[in-house]
Design an enzyme around this catalytic site. Structure first.
Site, PDB file in Angstrom:
ATOM      1  N   GLY A 110       0.814  -1.213   0.000  1.00 37.78           N
ATOM      2  CA  GLY A 110       0.000   0.000   0.000  1.00 37.78           C
ATOM      3  C   GLY A 110       0.844   1.257   0.000  1.00 37.78           C
ATOM      4  CG  PHE A 111      -0.400   4.799  -2.025  1.00 34.44           C
ATOM      5  CD1 PHE A 111       0.268   3.997  -2.941  1.00 34.44           C
ATOM      6  CD2 PHE A 111      -1.384   5.653  -2.518  1.00 34.44           C
ATOM      7  CE1 PHE A 111      -0.012   4.045  -4.306  1.00 34.44           C
ATOM      8  CE2 PHE A 111      -1.681   5.714  -3.867  1.00 34.44           C
ATOM      9  CZ  PHE A 111      -0.994   4.907  -4.762  1.00 34.44           C
ATOM     10  CB  CYS A 129      -3.783  12.489   6.270  1.00 35.45           C
ATOM     11  SG  CYS A 129      -5.091  11.993   5.170  1.00 35.45           S
TER      12      CYS A 129
END
Ligand SMILES: NC(=O)c1ccc[n+]([C@@H]2O[C@H](COP(=O)([O-])OP(=O)(O)OC[C@H]3O[C@@H](n4cnc5c(N)ncnc54)[C@H](OP(=O)(O)O)[C@@H]3O)[C@@H](O)[C@H]2O)c1
Ligand SMILES: NC(=O)c1ccc[n+]([C@@H]2O[C@H](COP(=O)([O-])OP(=O)(O)OC[C@H]3O[C@@H](n4cnc5c(N)ncnc54)[C@H](OP(=O)(O)O)[C@@H]3O)[C@@H](O)[C@H]2O)c1
Ligand SMILES: NC(=O)c1ccc[n+]([C@@H]2O[C@H](COP(=O)([O-])OP(=O)(O)OC[C@H]3O[C@@H](n4cnc5c(N)ncnc54)[C@H](OP(=O)(O)O)[C@@H]3O)[C@@H](O)[C@H]2O)c1
Ligand SMILES: NC(=O)c1ccc[n+]([C@@H]2O[C@H](COP(=O)([O-])OP(=O)(O)OC[C@H]3O[C@@H](n4cnc5c(N)ncnc54)[C@H](OP(=O)(O)O)[C@@H]3O)[C@@H](O)[C@H]2O)c1
Ligand SMILES: [Zn+2]
Ligand SMILES: [Zn+2]
Lengths: 62, 362, 362, 362, 362, 62
Positions: free
Chosen positions: B28-29, B162
């Site tokens: 994943g990122f 985030c």
């Protein structure tokens, strides 16, 4: 970084160099070469023989 | 802690301890970002990265920047014993595997929302309930700027969202300074984010032709990060998120109407009190040149957070700008920062990269 | 009206009247957009485009899309007699030349801020005063959606500001529906704009390396368009503008706290009452697929405005999204639309282009 | 070497030597990149960065990533004594100041074209002649992959051009393998570069609205880097450069028609012979996943070069792809790499950053 | 032809004939572009657009620019009778349904590769064979610039490939002028394309984070369009395609080594001979200002093709640049252009849009 | 443009306006409103009754 007990040795079909593979690879599995990045198919296990995997042309969006 | 690192601790001065680490969700990122940071971290030794879809493939095949890393993905069902397990899976995975995680690891750092909220009720309200509510009290919110004192020794660390991170970093100084008391007006938070926020598995809306060049309202109202902001700032905010054309970055513009008049001097005092000693926070507020306020591209690839503010005398508004890289300060960097604090390592270890200039749309 | 167009009107059936037109500031971005629209307009015949810097050069050298246009720039000091003079010069130029303009033209359409505000005082407060305040009363604000009834026959038309246009289009239905009365909370307007808003002559901050990939606060507070919004909506707004990575487009997110509770049905009624019959307005609010809310790229190159809304029940907030192309609906298209109304032409004449899909970052 | 660094060398174990360094042209793009790299380099201590336009301003005002650096620009006419002077000025400046540079510095590393070509004639042909041809023989070309053996002890180092660097790195293995002998066909090099290549002071063509989204032929023929390629590869190439929409990056596609048939195995051998031991070179040629060939964004911000190739059996063509970051491997990183070799430092010192994934258009 | 259009033809002067049209594959990118063009075309009346995945949904849900169109997708298995059926499906669909198409339509215009190549063998070599080879001779290649004389009355029209179109338009004048005879060197064609070329259903490599900012070799060798170029230019080319960061656009740089010396005058003559009378072709070759050579963004959204050239005297190379919009001139626009010619309509009908300036990355 | 013989009339559940739908819609089908663009579920056919379809939050990549 990967523990070295868990590896198999094989010959890269393109460059002929000796490469390390995980010990749990199975026949038919696709794995990438650590030297060339090419996708290789595991053809047999004892000894480990590898062949360039057929390229999936279309999956890359032409 | 492994014998290895224990020995190191006992023995000699330099890189005192080495901790083994694994990353669940390595394709994943944020998993890739964790691997990048940990690979360059003096105190961590990455021994495993998991993937179901790329089992046995090299890490560099997924993350071209990590082609130099001699590591292959392995199955998430075969977890190795490590000092610290980082999990970067979609919401809902960690809460189901947390017991298993603690069987193989001393410390678990989870980047999903699974342990972020302190109360199980909140999971009923904002998510689909919680499978392991007994861990919620044990979990510590990762963001050192608001929770540093509780991190040392923590063994379950929950990385912040985030957008919530950007917002909390922007508003906390005003909350601490008492500017947002009962008579304050609505707090409007207008967020702009990059495409990496959606993770590696995007659908039609994430394709390049559709996602390029957008200013797209993607969470007009009801974004789940509101819950986190309320939990950690004690503030209910009006929250709207837009997708814009960048890959990394989250930028929060907070429109705030304080209780009473504030001056520019008050604001500088509030923000300097909050962040002057923080290793990753920068106050960018006016001045000359091209970069006068916080911008995501100024912090791209780094664990820095930029905050700044401006005053609208006519109507008593304070505008606060806050910019982070969602992949770093907003997730993987924050997680490593928290782990550094938890383990007693230097806070900036592994997080020294200062970013690039010029840089396009990182 | 020239003899030519009179003759045309008398003579034959199709395109009854033809008006000669000139564009002052033809090398500029909005000047080029005017030329593009007028060149495809059935009722206009462009006879002059001025430039000091590219005098005698072909128009296509500045605007590659107009390579097919057989026209060369000429000196702005040698204005030809025309029916309609469009001026697309920086603020302050038209106010000094307005008498001259009326000597050569029957109708003047000015795209700058010079005749936008109804009161001379406002120019003292927000600009550097006004040289020709006697024209302010004569001028009509160009935006037909709020001023259609005063445009027929107008001979001085003042194009709106692009950010003001986006905001006014977004909020007007709520104002008309009485949702923003004395008990309403602050109105926060958070705008995102493309780089063409700065015009053709950018500095360091507009260079590609510095301007790419930004979310950059460029007017944190005190933007001059506030004056326009106040003048035409009767509403004081908290206004902040960000530069984002696109070339065309202005997107306004308006965070509104109405007097009392509103329902989604109320909102649909308000917006449909305002815009159902408007040829260029579209309500885009929820639904499926990729494009659920207003987006600048959906209207890029067109004279359309998209508006949409969402309700935040928790805190009584309405979020309104409004998207336009700053070069078209936000300036040149609006100007031509107003001229169409002023001259009694079909409103959509010359403005039929519906935009592209897919489209990147137009 | 300064007393300071000598002392350090004598005293203790770790970072044996410290060299003082200055950067002339510190506000520029490559100057900023030099400052970024040197600030993180264990063996350099930056004592001066010059600017005429931003004299006395902080470095962070120009380069927001360097806000943490406690340094102000000073006048290029007041150069301090340093071990190594890096000059990142436009072509023509260093050749006029080179004596002066050597008065204050032991080693000069110049990033401009001023000392790149071995023969003065070439400056007459491709540039406007040379003011200090006597230095040309003394200068060493910075690219270690082709000139490592001559760098140790060199005191005048000439950084390569970015497009030339990409091309040379791509073709050198074929040249060394003898595949491009007298019977080989034309070598076509088609380059795509980002906007930072133009430096910080762009004109109209570099403004964001004009420069965004382009595929723009900007050096159709006659690019000066051809001279460099000929000088260092011994190969005359057909060279065309296009501007594309990225900020950092240069990508060279070399279309090559070797003397005789080659196989994929031959190519792997040639490239591995050339680069297997190079710390910054990676061969990326086929394979799976998204990143199968060299791409500038895979190396953005790093000193890596990626090369790869593919075979076109039908017409005996080899296509070679080569990607670098023009700001790093193509200038500042190459310069520091060369300085490391010249001074006997570890080659990768200061150049360890491995890049980001995902990353947009860095 | 329907009774309706026959009647119209008999009856009155203006828009003499109206043709009913359907679009198979209406949710796709080129299907949407066809719908956009046909909706604004004076002689076409779109009566059907098909989709399997969005059956019964409005066309505007997929294509936001077409929200004003009162049309819903219907099932491709229920085709209505029309004058002209346009098919914009992936390769392999039309060849299986062609009999069915001719049952409901007089004229079929296919945008896929299914009827592009004149010989069935070529389908065995480059594709997976052909199901209906008996139609290949009947099919006419759509590009009027090379096949205008055969289009009038054609009832099966095969749209060209976008990269092939760009290449053919660039090189045809040189072929016609005899510059590429038997002694000419290799012809290298280096293509750069936007992300819309991949169609609406992209995978991981097409996601915004991975696809942004790239210069990515995506067809290093062996691209199928080579077959088309060979078939229609009689020229074997060395062909490489790169993905770059734009959505629309294909740009071909052709590096050509003619038989003998050519002058700039020769080139102008060759290109003017070929294109001076072509309604959509523009020669852009040198000159001043920002736009000196062909660029995809200059033609984005239009049916224009730009070609230009430059001479490399040193090594007898001609560099030819060719730029089109892959969605328009490279597919849907070319298809409508060909249909216009086939039906005897004005060539530019429905294709008058001239594009935008400034424009970012359309 | 769509031939008017092939349409059904229904009431938009949000605005109350009368809207046209294709004649072949079925119960359970999702169709978008021509007025608001909202996705509507066909609840019954005689008369045609529509309801706002539940939003697929997650398909849009938060
Ligand atoms: N992206 C951001 O900016 C960001 C910021 C803050 C927090 N987060 C949070 O971080 C987490 C990861 O986000 P991301 O963006 O990195 O997502 P992502 O790119 O989609 O990656 C998810 C990873 O989890 C793995 N995975 C998925 N389901 C799994 C399962 N059931 N068991 C084990 N592994 C599984 C996937 O790999 P395989 O399918 O190969 O196993 C993949 O490696 C999410 O919870 C997200 O909310 C993300
Ligand atoms: N860009 C937008 O989105 C936008 C939106 C709404 C309103 N507007 C307004 O429209 C006006 C034009 O904006 P723009 O973006 O098109 O600006 P621009 O690109 O900078 O163009 C300005 C034009 O005016 C000419 N000019 C400048 N000074 C002049 C003078 N003293 N006398 C005669 N001509 C002069 C310039 O050409 P030469 O130097 O060659 O003569 C140029 O053609 C401004 O007032 C702006 O506020 C712009
Ligand atoms: N950009 C690239 O990708 C790249 C790659 C390889 C090589 N290069 C070469 O590196 C050099 C610098 O390029 P760049 O892109 O960094 O350029 P840039 O951004 O334009 O910077 C040039 C710098 O030089 C200073 N300068 C200009 N004239 C000067 C003078 N006469 N005396 C002293 N200082 C002066 C400027 O600052 P002040 O005006 O404030 O003094 C500025 O700091 C050029 O020679 C270029 O060819 C660049
Ligand atoms: N994109 C370009 O630049 C370009 C340029 C030149 C030529 N072309 C050619 O044009 C054709 C379409 O390309 P595109 O880019 O528009 O592709 P696309 O965006 O993927 O669209 C394909 C369309 O075909 C429909 N479809 C798929 N399979 C079908 C089937 N078996 N039966 C009926 N309909 C089917 C799809 O819709 P549903 O799934 O909803 O039915 C969709 O509407 C391709 O042959 C391509 O090679 C494309
Ligand atoms: Zn861009
Ligand atoms: Zn982009």
């Amino acid at each position: 970084m990967t523990s070295d007990t868990d590896t198999l040795l094989a010959e890269d079909p393109i460059t002929g160099e000796e490469i390390e593979l995980p010990a749990d690879v199975e026949v038919g599995e696709i794995i990438d070469s650590p030297v060339t990045g090419t996708e290789l198919e595991v053809i047999s296990l004892d000894p480990v023989t590898l062949e360039e995997a057929p390229e999936l042309e279309e999956d890359w969006g032409e | 802690m492994t014998a290895e690192s224990g020995a190191a601790a006992a023995g000699d001065a330099a890189p005192a301890e080495t901790y083994t680490a694994s990353v669940v969700g390595g394709t994943g990122f944020t998993g890739g970002e964790l691997l990048r940071i940990l690979a360059g971290h003096p105190a961590f030794d990455v021994v495993q990265a998991t993937s179901r879809s790329a089992d046995n493939m090299t890490v560099g095949r997924s993350h071209p920047n990590l082609r130099g890393l001699d590591l292959r993905f392995s199955d998430p069902d075969d977890l190795e014993s490590v000092d610290v397990l980082f999990s970067a899976t979609p919401h809902g995975v960690s809460m189901g595997r947390i017991d298993e995680y603690f069987e193989v690891a001393d410390t678990v750092v989870d980047l999903s929302a699974d342990f972020r909220l302190p109360e199980a009720d909140a999971y009923d309200e904002w998510y689909d309930g919680h499978e392991s509510p007994e861990y919620l009290e044990r979990a510590e919110y990762a963001l050192p700027e608001i929770n540093r004192e509780n991190l040392p020794g923590a063994d379950l660390i929950a990385g912040g969202g985030c957008n919530a991170t950007a917002t909390i970093l922007g508003l906390k100084p005003l909350v601490d300074a008492g500017a947002l008391g009962p008579d304050a007006g609505e707090v409007v938070v207008d967020v702009k984010v990059g495409s990496s926020e959606g993770g590696a598995g995007g659908g039609a809306a994430s394709s390049h032709p559709e996602r390029s060049g957008v200013v797209r309202p993607y969470a007009p109202t009801g974004h789940r990060h509101e819950a986190e902001i309320e939990a950690y700032l004690g503030l209910s905010v009006s929250f709207t998120v837009h997708a814009v054309d960048m890959v990394r970055g989250a930028s929060a513009t907070c429109h705030v109407f304080p209780d009473g008049p504030v001056s520019k001097g008050d604001l500088w005092t509030a923000y300097r009190d909050a962040y002057a000693d923080e290793p990753f926070m920068r106050i960018v507020s006016g001045g000359g040149g091209v970069y006068r306020y916080p911008e995501p591209k100024s912090v791209a690839g780094t664990n820095h957070g930029e905050v700044g503010f401006e005053l609208d005398p006519g109507n008593r508004r304070v505008v606060v700008f806050s910019a982070i890289d969602n992949m770093t300060k907003g997730s993987a960097g924050q997680a490593v920062h928290a782990a550094n604090v938890a383990l007693g390592l230097p806070e900036t270890a592994g997080l020294e990269f200062d970013g690039l200039h010029p840089v396009g749309s990182p």
